[in-house]
Design an enzyme around this catalytic site. Structure first.
Site, PDB file in Angstrom:
ATOM      1  N   ARG A  29       0.907  -1.294   0.051  1.00 28.41           N
ATOM      2  CA  ARG A  29      -0.164   0.026  -0.147  1.00 28.41           C
ATOM      3  C   ARG A  29       0.924   1.400   0.094  1.00 28.41           C
ATOM      4  O   ARG A  29       1.932   1.186   0.531  1.00 28.41           O
ATOM      5  CB  ARG A  29      -0.767   0.068   1.369  1.00 28.41           C
ATOM      6  CG  ARG A  29      -2.158  -0.904   1.082  1.00 28.41           C
ATOM      7  CD  ARG A  29      -3.146  -0.976   2.055  1.00 28.41           C
ATOM      8  NE  ARG A  29      -3.887  -2.108   2.075  1.00 28.41           N
ATOM      9  CZ  ARG A  29      -4.867  -2.315   1.306  1.00 28.41           C
ATOM     10  NH1 ARG A  29      -5.280  -1.601   0.336  1.00 28.41           N
ATOM     11  NH2 ARG A  29      -5.589  -3.443   1.446  1.00 28.41           N
ATOM     12  N   ASP A  30       0.474   2.353  -0.727  1.00 28.31           N
ATOM     13  CA  ASP A  30       1.174   3.460  -0.950  1.00 28.31           C
ATOM     14  C   ASP A  30       0.877   4.357   0.261  1.00 28.31           C
ATOM     15  O   ASP A  30      -0.035   4.261   0.925  1.00 28.31           O
ATOM     16  CB  ASP A  30       0.663   4.337  -2.044  1.00 28.31           C
ATOM     17  CG  ASP A  30       1.466   5.526  -2.517  1.00 28.31           C
ATOM     18  OD1 ASP A  30       2.119   5.477  -3.622  1.00 28.31           O
ATOM     19  OD2 ASP A  30       1.792   6.368  -1.428  1.00 28.31           O
ATOM     20  N   ILE A  31       2.023   4.894   0.994  1.00 28.02           N
ATOM     21  CA  ILE A  31       1.898   5.668   2.146  1.00 28.02           C
ATOM     22  C   ILE A  31       1.270   6.810   2.141  1.00 28.02           C
ATOM     23  O   ILE A  31       0.576   7.490   3.276  1.00 28.02           O
ATOM     24  CB  ILE A  31       3.681   5.697   2.766  1.00 28.02           C
ATOM     25  CG1 ILE A  31       3.554   5.795   4.244  1.00 28.02           C
ATOM     26  CG2 ILE A  31       4.161   7.095   1.992  1.00 28.02           C
ATOM     27  CD1 ILE A  31       5.059   5.975   4.558  1.00 28.02           C
ATOM     28  N   ASN A  87       4.683   6.540 -13.674  1.00 32.38           N
ATOM     29  CA  ASN A  87       5.327   7.709 -13.820  1.00 32.38           C
ATOM     30  C   ASN A  87       6.656   7.529 -14.397  1.00 32.38           C
ATOM     31  O   ASN A  87       7.489   6.676 -13.492  1.00 32.38           O
ATOM     32  CB  ASN A  87       5.211   8.557 -12.753  1.00 32.38           C
ATOM     33  CG  ASN A  87       3.869   8.994 -12.350  1.00 32.38           C
ATOM     34  OD1 ASN A  87       2.946   8.961 -13.201  1.00 32.38           O
ATOM     35  ND2 ASN A  87       3.631   8.825 -10.852  1.00 32.38           N
ATOM     36  N   VAL A  96      10.409   8.150  -6.737  1.00 31.76           N
ATOM     37  CA  VAL A  96      11.358   7.030  -6.454  1.00 31.76           C
ATOM     38  C   VAL A  96      11.993   6.371  -7.563  1.00 31.76           C
ATOM     39  O   VAL A  96      10.987   5.848  -8.278  1.00 31.76           O
ATOM     40  CB  VAL A  96      10.456   5.937  -5.467  1.00 31.76           C
ATOM     41  CG1 VAL A  96      11.300   4.950  -4.913  1.00 31.76           C
ATOM     42  CG2 VAL A  96       9.881   6.742  -4.335  1.00 31.76           C
ATOM     43  N   HIS A 100       7.985   1.465 -10.782  1.00 32.32           N
ATOM     44  CA  HIS A 100       6.970   0.974  -9.878  1.00 32.32           C
ATOM     45  C   HIS A 100       5.734   1.216 -10.748  1.00 32.32           C
ATOM     46  O   HIS A 100       5.505   2.120 -11.603  1.00 32.32           O
ATOM     47  CB  HIS A 100       6.755   1.486  -8.593  1.00 32.32           C
ATOM     48  CG  HIS A 100       7.025   3.055  -8.386  1.00 32.32           C
ATOM     49  ND1 HIS A 100       8.144   3.564  -8.728  1.00 32.32           N
ATOM     50  CD2 HIS A 100       5.952   3.929  -8.528  1.00 32.32           C
ATOM     51  CE1 HIS A 100       7.923   5.153  -8.541  1.00 32.32           C
ATOM     52  NE2 HIS A 100       6.598   5.260  -8.317  1.00 32.32           N
ATOM     53  N   HIS A 102       1.435   2.220  -9.995  1.00 32.41           N
ATOM     54  CA  HIS A 102       0.472   2.470  -8.984  1.00 32.41           C
ATOM     55  C   HIS A 102      -0.695   1.808  -9.533  1.00 32.41           C
ATOM     56  O   HIS A 102      -0.905   1.661 -10.693  1.00 32.41           O
ATOM     57  CB  HIS A 102       0.222   3.943  -9.212  1.00 32.41           C
ATOM     58  CG  HIS A 102       1.427   4.753  -8.693  1.00 32.41           C
ATOM     59  ND1 HIS A 102       1.280   5.386  -7.672  1.00 32.41           N
ATOM     60  CD2 HIS A 102       2.325   5.344  -9.325  1.00 32.41           C
ATOM     61  CE1 HIS A 102       2.638   5.971  -7.389  1.00 32.41           C
ATOM     62  NE2 HIS A 102       3.303   6.008  -8.581  1.00 32.41           N
TER      63      HIS A 102
HETATM   64  P1  5GP Z   1       6.138   8.071  -7.770  1.00 33.49           P
HETATM   65  O1  5GP Z   1       5.646   9.666  -7.493  1.00 33.49           O
HETATM   66  O2  5GP Z   1       7.642   7.951  -7.882  1.00 33.49           O
HETATM   67  O3  5GP Z   1       5.300   7.755  -9.055  1.00 33.49           O
HETATM   68  O4  5GP Z   1       5.663   7.350  -6.716  1.00 33.49           O
HETATM   69  C1  5GP Z   1       6.276   7.166  -5.467  1.00 33.49           C
HETATM   70  C2  5GP Z   1       5.412   6.677  -4.792  1.00 33.49           C
HETATM   71  O5  5GP Z   1       5.821   6.210  -3.380  1.00 33.49           O
HETATM   72  C3  5GP Z   1       4.389   7.868  -4.050  1.00 33.49           C
HETATM   73  O6  5GP Z   1       3.090   7.758  -4.217  1.00 33.49           O
HETATM   74  C4  5GP Z   1       4.486   7.746  -2.342  1.00 33.49           C
HETATM   75  O7  5GP Z   1       3.329   8.053  -1.679  1.00 33.49           O
HETATM   76  C5  5GP Z   1       5.098   6.426  -2.401  1.00 33.49           C
HETATM   77  N1  5GP Z   1       6.079   6.236  -1.130  1.00 33.49           N
HETATM   78  C6  5GP Z   1       7.081   6.842  -0.985  1.00 33.49           C
HETATM   79  N2  5GP Z   1       7.918   6.477   0.047  1.00 33.49           N
HETATM   80  C7  5GP Z   1       7.111   5.523   0.668  1.00 33.49           C
HETATM   81  C8  5GP Z   1       7.412   4.539   1.577  1.00 33.49           C
HETATM   82  O8  5GP Z   1       8.305   4.630   2.400  1.00 33.49           O
HETATM   83  N3  5GP Z   1       6.525   3.615   1.860  1.00 33.49           N
HETATM   84  C9  5GP Z   1       5.369   3.596   0.937  1.00 33.49           C
HETATM   85  N4  5GP Z   1       4.627   2.344   1.163  1.00 33.49           N
HETATM   86  N5  5GP Z   1       5.073   4.312   0.009  1.00 33.49           N
HETATM   87  C10 5GP Z   1       6.012   5.322  -0.347  1.00 33.49           C
END
Ligand code: 5GP
Ligand code: ZN
Length: 114
Positions: A29-31, A87, A96, A100, A102
């Site tokens: 799950r996303d944080i 993304n 990150v 990944h 979503h």
């Molecule tokens: P991006 O913006 O790179 O497409 O998505 C990165 C996602 O990772 C974001 O939606 C963010 O909320 C999630 N995220 C960042 N750090 C953590 C973490 O430590 N744990 C979890 N579960 N999600 C994280």
């Protein structure tokens, strides 16, 4: 890869709410959820962005989408509809740099995205 947040999550070094895992992928799950269902599906292999996918990852990417479909079904969002988003790099909002996907569901989404 050393210092990579999602490698640490995949390895269990950093805790997360894992909903599925196998030898190739982990889904958790996303944080900071942007929908009632918001999972991140990641390969265990460190691949920085989806632009770094190569021929050798063909089967892995297919597997990720099959896992996404099964999880959407299990979490009850498959029938009404859901979104799978990757993304890639800064302009798309990647924060990150471990590729990944979503999986978002449980609400109505607009199109085109902002
Ligand atoms: P991006 O913006 O790179 O497409 O998505 C990165 C996602 O990772 C974001 O939606 C963010 O909320 C999630 N995220 C960042 N750090 C953590 C973490 O430590 N744990 C979890 N579960 N999600 C994280
Ligand atoms: Zn990584």
């Amino acid at each position: 890869m050393e210092g990579c947040l999602f490698c640490k999550i995949a390895g269990g070094e950093i805790k997360s709410d894992v909903v599925y895992q196998d030898d190739r992928v982990v889904a958790f799950r996303d944080i900071n959820p942007q929908a009632p269902v918001h999972l991140l599906i990641i390969p265990r292999e460190h691949i920085p962005t989806i632009s770094d996918l190569r021929e050798q990852h063909r089967e892995l990417v297919g597997h990720i989408f099959l896992v996404a479909g099964k999880l959407a079904d299990q979490l009850g969002v498959a029938r009404e509809g859901y979104r799978v988003v990757a993304n890639c790099r800064e302009a798309a909002g990647q924060t990150v740099f471990h590729a990944h996907f979503h999986l978002l569901g449980g609400r109505q989404f607009g199109w085109p995205p902002g």
